[in-house]
Design an enzyme around this catalytic site. Structure first.
Site, PDB file in Angstrom:
ATOM      1  CD  GLU A  83     -23.843  60.759  43.128  1.00  0.00           C
ATOM      2  OE1 GLU A  83     -24.032  61.196  44.271  1.00  0.00           O
ATOM      3  OE2 GLU A  83     -24.216  59.640  42.753  1.00  0.00           O
ATOM      4  CD  GLU A 114     -22.134  58.865  18.498  1.00  0.00           C
ATOM      5  OE1 GLU A 114     -21.141  58.720  17.770  1.00  0.00           O
ATOM      6  OE2 GLU A 114     -22.278  58.271  19.578  1.00  0.00           O
TER       7      GLU A 114
END
Length: 301
Positions: A83, A114
């Protein structure tokens, strides 16, 4: 590994019978849990502020802000990073989001990634990490091997490390230069950390990126003066910002925006000071793009 010791993995006593409730009651339970999320951030505002100050210093020294995480945490980091260019006109390489499993993991669960500490290290290696950078590792549990591997590597390169976690006394918190433990407690659905923990992470990431951009001069008053007018809506937003900041008419704002080739900040400086279009850009460059500082210094001459 005893997950029961993690607050985010414990059962929430308020939702033990959630599967017996009406739809409205289920929604009310979720809403009630969410109401307390923002207050969980209050105790760590100073730590968030410290990270922001380090990020601004990094930007001023040609460094970067790098978010890294797995699963929901990684996706939130990528979202926040993505953004920044349209909102603040930044280079896409200035704020970087890294997620375990790469772009595919943005839409698909790659939960095994992960657990790979070496992957976290190698993902940062590809970015040519340096001491100028700030690495923010994100994980609700605070123990994700992928993040720990990345943080350990970042330290060998002299980069500042921060940990955004939702568990107390976690390995990531202990390893980080600056830790941001936001203790959101048990989830409505046990272990579903995309809920309260994810909401808290999103709020903190908003603070880090927005606070950094404000302090770096990407905001004038409360206007996003580096917005990129790349579509019809954003062109109109840019004109509205110019009008608000300069008091110009819509026609004057549109003309200045065209003369500045879409540079909203330069258009504002041109209209406020009355200088020629090319002079506006020169003045802004002399003040590192800080519009308020540039206007103040110019008008004091």
């Amino acid at each position: 590994m005893d997950l029961t010791k993690l607050a985010t993995e414990r059962r929430n006593p308020d939702t033990l019978t959630i599967d017996e409730l009406t739809t409205l009651e289920v929604i009310q339970k979720i809403h009630e849990a969410d109401l307390g999320v923002a207050s969980c951030i209050t105790p760590v505002l100073k730590e968030i502020s410290s990270v922001v100050e380090k990020v601004v210093t990094a930007f001023e020294n040609h460094g970067r802000l790098i978010y890294i995480g797995a699963g929901t945490s990684g996706r939130l980091g990528v979202l926040d990073a993505s953004e920044c260019p349209p909102t603040y006109g930044t280079d896409p390489n200035l704020v970087v989001g890294v997620i375990a499993g790469g772009e595919y993991a943005l839409q698909h669960a790659i939960e095994g990634a992960e657990d790979d500490a070496e992957l976290g290290q190698s993902n940062l290696k590809t970015l040519n990490l340096s001491e100028k950078d700030v690495v923010v590792a994100i994980a609700a549990s605070g123990r994700t091997p992928y993040c720990l591997g990345a943080m350990k590597y970042a330290k060998t390169k002299g980069a500042l490390t921060a940990a955004l976690v939702c568990s107390s006394d976690s390995p990531m918190e202990k390893l980080a230069d600056i830790s941001i433990p936001v203790i959101t407690g048990p989830e409505v659905v046990t272990g579903s950390t995309r809920m309260k923990a994810g909401t808290a992470q999103k709020l903190v990431l908003n603070m880090i990126s927005t606070g950094s951009m404000v302090r770096w001069g990407k905001v004038y008053s409360n206007l996003m003066v580096d917005v990129q007018p790349t579509n019809e809506k954003l062109v109109q937003r840019a004109k509205n910002i110019i009008i608000e900041a300069s008091g110009a008419t819509e026609e004057e704002a549109e003309s200045a925006l065209q003369e500045q080739e879409g540079n909203t900040k330069a258009a504002i400086f041109q209209l406020v000071t009355g200088v020629a279009p090319h002079e506006a850009k020169l003045q802004l460059d002399q003040h590192n793009g800080k519009l308020k500082e540039a206007i103040r210094k110019f008008t004091q001459k």
